[in-house]
Enzyme design. Structure first.
Site, short mmCIF file in Angstrom:
data_model
loop_
_atom_site.label_atom_id
_atom_site.label_comp_id
_atom_site.label_asym_id
_atom_site.label_seq_id
_atom_site.Cartn_x
_atom_site.Cartn_y
_atom_site.Cartn_z
N ASP A 146 -4.36 3.70 -13.13
CA ASP A 146 -4.33 4.19 -11.36
C ASP A 146 -5.63 3.60 -11.04
O ASP A 146 -6.66 4.33 -11.00
CB ASP A 146 -4.23 5.66 -11.57
CG ASP A 146 -3.93 6.29 -10.09
OD1 ASP A 146 -3.74 5.04 -9.19
OD2 ASP A 146 -4.04 7.31 -9.76
N ASP B 55 -3.65 -0.24 -5.03
CA ASP B 55 -3.40 0.95 -5.71
C ASP B 55 -2.40 0.65 -6.97
O ASP B 55 -1.06 0.36 -6.43
CB ASP B 55 -2.98 2.17 -4.87
CG ASP B 55 -2.89 3.37 -5.78
OD1 ASP B 55 -3.16 3.44 -6.90
OD2 ASP B 55 -2.53 4.39 -5.00
#
Ligand SMILES: *[C@@H]1O[C@H](CO)[C@@H](O)[C@H](O)[C@H]1NC(C)=O
Ligand SMILES: *[C@@H]1O[C@H](CO)[C@@H](O)[C@H](O)[C@H]1NC(C)=O
Ligand SMILES: *[C@@H]1O[C@H](CO)[C@@H](O)[C@H](O)[C@H]1NC(C)=O
Ligand SMILES: *[C@@H]1O[C@H](CO)[C@@H](O)[C@H](O)[C@H]1NC(C)=O
Ligand SMILES: *[C@@H]1O[C@H](CO)[C@@H](O)[C@H](O)[C@H]1NC(C)=O
Length: 419
Positions: A92, A299
Site C-alpha cells: 500500500d 496508490d
C-alpha cells in the site's frame, strides 16, 4: 488505500519461493530470478542455507521481497521475528504504518495462516507511548500499560487497532545476503473491515516516517523502492518482486520519469497528470483552469483509478465513443459503470497517460477488468474530490520506481511475470 475509497480484498498466495540469485546482464543492469533453495542454480548457499558467496561489484545492493497478486490486491511477503515468520500484507503506497494481526486477538478478522505470536519471538519488544517513534503516529495514545496504541481508519471504514512494537525483519539482498533490520510495526489486536482471511495485515509504503520504505531506507541508506505489480489475470503461483535501496533505481531503455510533488501530507506519492489521450484524442485533466501540481496520487492499495468527475466524464465518454459495442445499461451489478458484454477483454483503445514529462501507455489489460463472467468494465471511477488516484490496475506490468532521493517516479514497461 487512501480515503475515501475502497479496499478490495485479495487472496493470499501461500506460494513458497526460496532464495534469490542475481546475474549480471550484458547491458550492465541486473536481472534477478526467483529460484527454489534446493535448486542447483542457487550459487550462494550451502546445505545449511548460509550465505557463502562473496560480495563483489557485480552484485547490486538492494533488498528484495516477493509480491503476488489476486483479486485486485498485491501481497508482499515480510519475514518478522526470531525465528522468522512469514507474513503477507497488502502492498500500500497510500498509507504508512506496517501492521499484522497478533495474538491474543479478540477483535481480529479471521485469517487462514496463524497470527503472529509476540511471545514466540525473542526479538519482539514493546514501544512505549513516550517514545519518539510513538509520537510519529498521529492517532497514537497511551494504553493503561503505557504502550503505544494506534488506531488507523481506512477509507472504507476498515479499522486497524493495535500496539506499536519493535521487531526484526529479515530480508534477502540482491547480493544474496540475509539482512536483518529492526523496524517499528503495529501488532494488531482489533482489526475489522473489508480485509479477507488471506491478508495478514498491511505494508505501508508511503512517504511518511513510519512506513516500511522510510524505515528500511534510514537503515539501508536510501529512500527509494521499485515494484512490478502483476496484472489481474496472472496465474496465482507466479510472484514478482519489490526492491528497496540504492540499487532499486529504475533505469534503462524505455524509462520515463515524472516529478514527485511534495505537499504537507508526506504519505501519498503525488504527481501531476496533464491529461489522458484515448487513441489520438487528448482529454485534458482540466480545460478550464491552470493545472495544479500534484493533482494525482499513486496508490497500489486502490485497484481502480479514480478521477474527479469533470475529468472522468469526458474521458469515459471518449472511451465509449471509440468502442463499437453498446455499453450495458440494464444490469444492477453494473450500475453507472462503463461495462461491456464480452467473453474476453475488449479490443479497446490505447490510453496514453500524460504525466508531467512522462507518457505512459495503458493497454486494455490496464483499462478494462472483468466484473463478472462475460462482463468487462472500465477500470476507472469518478469522485467528487479534486485529487485523482492512480490505482493498481493501471500500474501492472510497469516497473515503477518511487524515489524520494531524486523526487521522481519512473515507469518502465515490463512483463512483471518474467521479472
Ligand atoms: C553446516 O553447519 C555445521 C555446523 O555449524 C558445520 O559443521 C558444517 O560444516 C556446515 N556444512 C556446510 C556444508 O557448510
Ligand atoms: C475494537 O474496535 C471497536 C471499534 O472499532 C470497538 O468498538 C471495540 O471496543 C474494540 N474492541 C477491543 C477489544 O478493543
Ligand atoms: C546509498 O547511497 C547513498 C548516497 O549515494 C550512500 O551514502 C549510501 O552509503 C548508499 N547505501 C548503500 C547501502 O549502498
Ligand atoms: C477545473 O477548474 C475549475 C475552475 O477552476 C474547477 O472548478 C474544477 O474543480 C477543476 N477540475 C478539476 C478536475 O480539477
Ligand atoms: C508476459 O510473459 C508471459 C510468459 O511468457 C506471457 O504469457 C504473457 O503473455 C506476457 N504478457 C504480456 C503482456 O506480454
Amino acid at each position: 488505500m487512501f480515503h475515501p475509497y475502497f479496499l478490495v480484498a485479495s487472496i493470499l498466495l501461500n506460494y513458497f519461493i526460496g532464495l534469490l540469485a542475481t546475474t549480471a546482464s550484458n547491458n550492465g543492469g541486473f536481472t534477478v530470478e526467483l529460484i527454489h533453495p534446493d535448486s542447483p542454480k542457487s550459487p550462494f548457499y550451502n546445505a545449511n542455507k548460509t550465505f557463502t558467496g562473496r560480495l563483489n561489484k557485480y552484485y547490486p545492493n538492494a533488498l528484495q521481497s516477493q509480491v503476488t497478486a489476486l483479486n485486485a490486491q498485491h501481497l508482499m511477503k515480510v519475514s518478522i521475528g526470531t525465528p522468522p515468520v512469514d507474513i503477507y500484507g497488502i502492498v500500500d503506497t497510500g498509507s504508512d504504518i506496517v501492521w499484522t494481526q497478533c495474538v491474543p486477538c479478540d477483535g481480529c478478522y479471521k485469517q487462514i495462516n496463524p497470527m503472529f505470536d509476540p511471545q514466540k519471538s525473542s526479538t519482539y519488544s514493546d514501544i512505549s507511548c513516550q517514545s519518539g517513534q510513538c509520537r510519529l503516529i498521529d492517532s497514537a495514545t497511551c494504553s493503561p500499560q503505557n504502550l503505544c496504541s494506534y488506531t488507523y481508519v481506512y477509507a472504507d471504514a476498515s479499522i486497524a487497532q493495535g500496539v506499536l512494537a519493535k521487531e526484526k525483519v529479515t530480508m534477502i539482498s540482491t547480493s544474496g545476503q540475509t539482512v536483518s533490520l529492526d523496524i517499528a510495526f503495529g501488532c494488531g489486536h482489533n482489526d475489522t473491515g473489508t480485509f479477507n482471511d488471506h491478508e495478514m495485515g498491511l505494508i505501508g509504503l508511503g512517504g511518511g516516517s513510519v512506513s516500511f520504505v522510510s524505515q528500511i531506507g534510514s537503515i539501508f541508506g536510501s529512500n527509494r523502492f521499485s515494484q512490478c505489480l502483476l496484472p489481474y489475470d496472472t496465474d496465482p503461483s507466479i510472484a514478482s518482486k519489490i526492491s528497496f535501496g540504492n540499487d532499486s533505481e529504475v533505469v534503462g531503455d524505455g524509462v520515463v520519469s515524472t516529478p514527485l510533488v511534495a505537499k504537507e501530507d508526506k504519505t501519498p506519492y503525488f504527481v501531476t497528470l496533464e491529461g489522458i489521450s484515448v487513441g489520438d484524442t487528448y482529454v485534458p485533466f482540466n480545460s478550464s483552469r491552470k493545472l495544479s501540481k500534484g493533482n494525482v496520487l499513486l496508490d497500489s492499495g486502490t485497484p481502480q483509478t479514480i478521477m474527479p468527475f469533470d475529468f472522468y466524464d469526458p474521458l469515459a465518454a471518449e472511451v465509449q465513443r471509440q468502442i463499437a459495442m453498446d455499453p450495458i445499461k440494464d444490469d444492477p451489478d453494473v450500475g453507472t459503470q462503463l461495462c461491456y458484454r464480452t467473453k474476453t477483454n475488449l479490443d479497446g483503445p490505447i490510453l496514453t497517460v500524460h504525466f508531467e514529462g512522462a507518457n505512459v501507455q495503458l493497454m486494455p489489460l490496464h483499462t478494462f477488468v472483468p466484473l463478472k463472467d462475460g462482463v468487462y468494465c472500465f477500470a476507472m471511477q469518478e469522485s467528487d474530490g479534486d485529487v485523482g488516484i492512480y490505482g493498481n490496475y493501471a500500474q501492472a506490468n510497469f516497473l515503477i520506481g518511487f524515489d524520494r532521493e531524486t523526487m521522481k517516479v519512473s515507469f518502465k514497461p515490463t512483463n512483471c511475470t518474467k521479472q
